[in-house]
Scaffold this motif. Sequence first.
Motif, PDB file in Angstrom:
ATOM      1  N   ASP A  67      42.952  43.439  40.864  1.00  0.00           N
ATOM      2  CA  ASP A  67      43.525  44.166  42.001  1.00  0.00           C
ATOM      3  C   ASP A  67      45.033  44.004  41.898  1.00  0.00           C
ATOM      4  O   ASP A  67      45.546  42.892  41.975  1.00  0.00           O
ATOM      5  CB  ASP A  67      42.983  43.532  43.295  1.00  0.00           C
ATOM      6  CG  ASP A  67      43.778  43.961  44.517  1.00  0.00           C
ATOM      7  OD1 ASP A  67      44.046  45.159  44.642  1.00  0.00           O
ATOM      8  OD2 ASP A  67      44.128  43.087  45.333  1.00  0.00           O
ATOM      9  N   ALA A  90      46.626  48.843  44.625  1.00  0.00           N
ATOM     10  CA  ALA A  90      46.795  48.820  46.077  1.00  0.00           C
ATOM     11  C   ALA A  90      48.278  48.693  46.409  1.00  0.00           C
ATOM     12  O   ALA A  90      49.105  48.540  45.512  1.00  0.00           O
ATOM     13  CB  ALA A  90      46.021  47.642  46.662  1.00  0.00           C
ATOM     14  N   HIS A 187      41.321  45.098  54.028  1.00  0.00           N
ATOM     15  CA  HIS A 187      41.821  43.740  53.721  1.00  0.00           C
ATOM     16  C   HIS A 187      42.556  43.286  54.966  1.00  0.00           C
ATOM     17  O   HIS A 187      43.604  43.815  55.306  1.00  0.00           O
ATOM     18  CB  HIS A 187      42.748  43.751  52.503  1.00  0.00           C
ATOM     19  CG  HIS A 187      43.399  42.419  52.248  1.00  0.00           C
ATOM     20  ND1 HIS A 187      42.696  41.332  51.768  1.00  0.00           N
ATOM     21  CD2 HIS A 187      44.676  41.990  52.445  1.00  0.00           C
ATOM     22  CE1 HIS A 187      43.524  40.291  51.668  1.00  0.00           C
ATOM     23  NE2 HIS A 187      44.719  40.664  52.063  1.00  0.00           N
ATOM     24  N   GLY A 189      43.607  40.118  55.955  1.00  0.00           N
ATOM     25  CA  GLY A 189      44.519  38.990  55.992  1.00  0.00           C
ATOM     26  C   GLY A 189      44.137  37.960  54.963  1.00  0.00           C
ATOM     27  O   GLY A 189      43.201  38.160  54.190  1.00  0.00           O
ATOM     28  N   SER A 190      44.879  36.882  54.974  1.00  0.00           N
ATOM     29  CA  SER A 190      44.687  35.860  53.952  1.00  0.00           C
ATOM     30  C   SER A 190      44.508  34.497  54.616  1.00  0.00           C
ATOM     31  O   SER A 190      44.830  34.329  55.790  1.00  0.00           O
ATOM     32  CB  SER A 190      45.918  35.853  53.041  1.00  0.00           C
ATOM     33  OG  SER A 190      45.645  35.195  51.838  1.00  0.00           O
ATOM     34  N   GLY A 225      38.214  43.598  50.313  1.00  0.00           N
ATOM     35  CA  GLY A 225      39.466  42.861  50.177  1.00  0.00           C
ATOM     36  C   GLY A 225      39.241  41.415  49.795  1.00  0.00           C
ATOM     37  O   GLY A 225      38.225  41.055  49.186  1.00  0.00           O
ATOM     38  N   GLY A 226      40.217  40.597  50.158  1.00  0.00           N
ATOM     39  CA  GLY A 226      40.136  39.159  49.851  1.00  0.00           C
ATOM     40  C   GLY A 226      40.260  38.379  51.141  1.00  0.00           C
ATOM     41  O   GLY A 226      39.742  38.796  52.165  1.00  0.00           O
ATOM     42  N   GLY A 227      40.961  37.276  51.066  1.00  0.00           N
ATOM     43  CA  GLY A 227      41.288  36.570  52.292  1.00  0.00           C
ATOM     44  C   GLY A 227      40.586  35.251  52.515  1.00  0.00           C
ATOM     45  O   GLY A 227      40.973  34.497  53.414  1.00  0.00           O
ATOM     46  N   GLU A 265      38.339  41.462  46.513  1.00  0.00           N
ATOM     47  CA  GLU A 265      39.613  41.204  45.836  1.00  0.00           C
ATOM     48  C   GLU A 265      40.084  39.808  46.220  1.00  0.00           C
ATOM     49  O   GLU A 265      40.817  39.637  47.187  1.00  0.00           O
ATOM     50  CB  GLU A 265      40.676  42.197  46.308  1.00  0.00           C
ATOM     51  CG  GLU A 265      40.313  43.630  46.106  1.00  0.00           C
ATOM     52  CD  GLU A 265      41.208  44.565  46.903  1.00  0.00           C
ATOM     53  OE1 GLU A 265      41.353  45.700  46.461  1.00  0.00           O
ATOM     54  OE2 GLU A 265      41.743  44.163  47.942  1.00  0.00           O
ATOM     55  N   LEU A 266      39.634  38.823  45.470  1.00  0.00           N
ATOM     56  CA  LEU A 266      39.956  37.443  45.826  1.00  0.00           C
ATOM     57  C   LEU A 266      41.153  36.937  45.034  1.00  0.00           C
ATOM     58  O   LEU A 266      41.212  37.099  43.821  1.00  0.00           O
ATOM     59  CB  LEU A 266      38.743  36.551  45.559  1.00  0.00           C
ATOM     60  CG  LEU A 266      37.525  36.866  46.433  1.00  0.00           C
ATOM     61  CD1 LEU A 266      36.318  36.072  45.974  1.00  0.00           C
ATOM     62  CD2 LEU A 266      37.827  36.579  47.897  1.00  0.00           C
ATOM     63  N   TYR A 362      50.279  32.047  45.257  1.00  0.00           N
ATOM     64  CA  TYR A 362      51.512  32.375  45.977  1.00  0.00           C
ATOM     65  C   TYR A 362      52.547  31.262  45.823  1.00  0.00           C
ATOM     66  O   TYR A 362      53.322  30.982  46.739  1.00  0.00           O
ATOM     67  CB  TYR A 362      51.214  32.692  47.453  1.00  0.00           C
ATOM     68  CG  TYR A 362      50.130  33.738  47.590  1.00  0.00           C
ATOM     69  CD1 TYR A 362      50.377  35.054  47.218  1.00  0.00           C
ATOM     70  CD2 TYR A 362      48.848  33.404  48.017  1.00  0.00           C
ATOM     71  CE1 TYR A 362      49.383  36.018  47.289  1.00  0.00           C
ATOM     72  CE2 TYR A 362      47.837  34.363  48.081  1.00  0.00           C
ATOM     73  CZ  TYR A 362      48.118  35.666  47.716  1.00  0.00           C
ATOM     74  OH  TYR A 362      47.127  36.609  47.779  1.00  0.00           O
TER      75      TYR A 362
END
Length: 382
Positions: A67, A90, A187, A189-190, A225-227, A265-266, A362
């Motif tokens: 992703d 994305a 998606h 949030g994280s 998504g991920g999060g 999407e992790l 991150y």
Amino acid sequence: MFDLATIEKFREKETPFYHYDLELLRETLAEVKRLEQKYDFEVHYAVKANSNARILKEISRLGFGADCVSGNEIKASLENGFDSHKILFAGVGKSDKEIRYALDTEISAFNCESIQEIQVIEQIAAARNKQAEIAIRINPNVDAKTHKYITTGLDENKFGVNQAELSNVLEVVEQCPNIQLTGLHFHIGSQITDMNVFKGLCIRVNEIQHWFFDRGVQIKHLNLGGGLGIDYANPDVCRIPDFETYFAIFSEFLDIRHDQKIHFELGRSIIAQCGNLISRALYIKNGINTNFVILDAGMTELMRPALYQSYHQIDNLTSCKPDNNYDVVGPICESSDCFGKGVKLPTTERGDLIAIRSAGAYGEVMTSKYNLRDQNPPLYIE
Ligand SMILES: *Cc1c(COP(=O)(O)O)cnc(C)c1O
């Protein structure tokens, strides 16, 4: 924690640097792979969490998708073993150049975030005589209950198309012969640690996909998504996130149609616990109310604490003296350059090795040039 051989390797290197535990990464990926197969889901790694070439190669080797949120992330994914047909693009602000590149490299699909973006992709695709598959990123207005800077699925956030606009989206898509709408993307949030949030997401997604089916639109893939969050407070105990519970929720609560593909999407949950920022204590300084440990690593190496007050466990790897309390700070000329206040550490001296834990996601990707600091290469341990 780290074994003595690892700490010896740390001692030999110039600090600060990122350490990656590739064995833990492989264990984590094996667990994700096991569940992906069990549920027949498709996992795409969110490259923005860590786009280091060595890490990308480890992940692509197991056949995961990617992703991407920029043209250069697409390029890095292709260069490091990902299959273009498993690459998603994305992002709320794709440039024309990036869209051209994505079309030319025949990625799988665009996750579109506005009506105007769909129209621009149509123009560029038509000019190149290409077809573009798209998913619409829908803002489901579900509260991720995480830090406000990493919440993305509320009406007030810049991401995605609001539900009130969906009729307009369908009208626009019908006028775009070079675009096929095949999926819906969400998606919210994280660093989401409350699993009920994902249940809530499933319920919203079910409602939203009914809306499309009622209008005769076939949704071939749903992208959730991920999060999934990680345990920043217990990096040695919770080394691998609870993927089992996470995927089971979607399997149980999502209304999955025949022939529908479910994508994830992790990012953070795959790589965060596999990385640590290793630094040395440069100085110990007595303040009025507190003592400072001044590290040779700062917000230029790991920006998360300065950016969203995030917590990282801090360990002194070389002292076993009695505990003391410290404010652990970096060398950068900003007061926000602080990794933790009132941190309990063994009495720390100049030269001690300090690990800032759970920094694989991150972390290295947000390294900045501020203060023109040296950037030391990472250390990978198999
Ligand atoms: C950042 C991002 C992800 C990954 O989020 P994690 O919390 O790291 O799993 C997935 N999808 C999109 C669209 C993103 O922007």
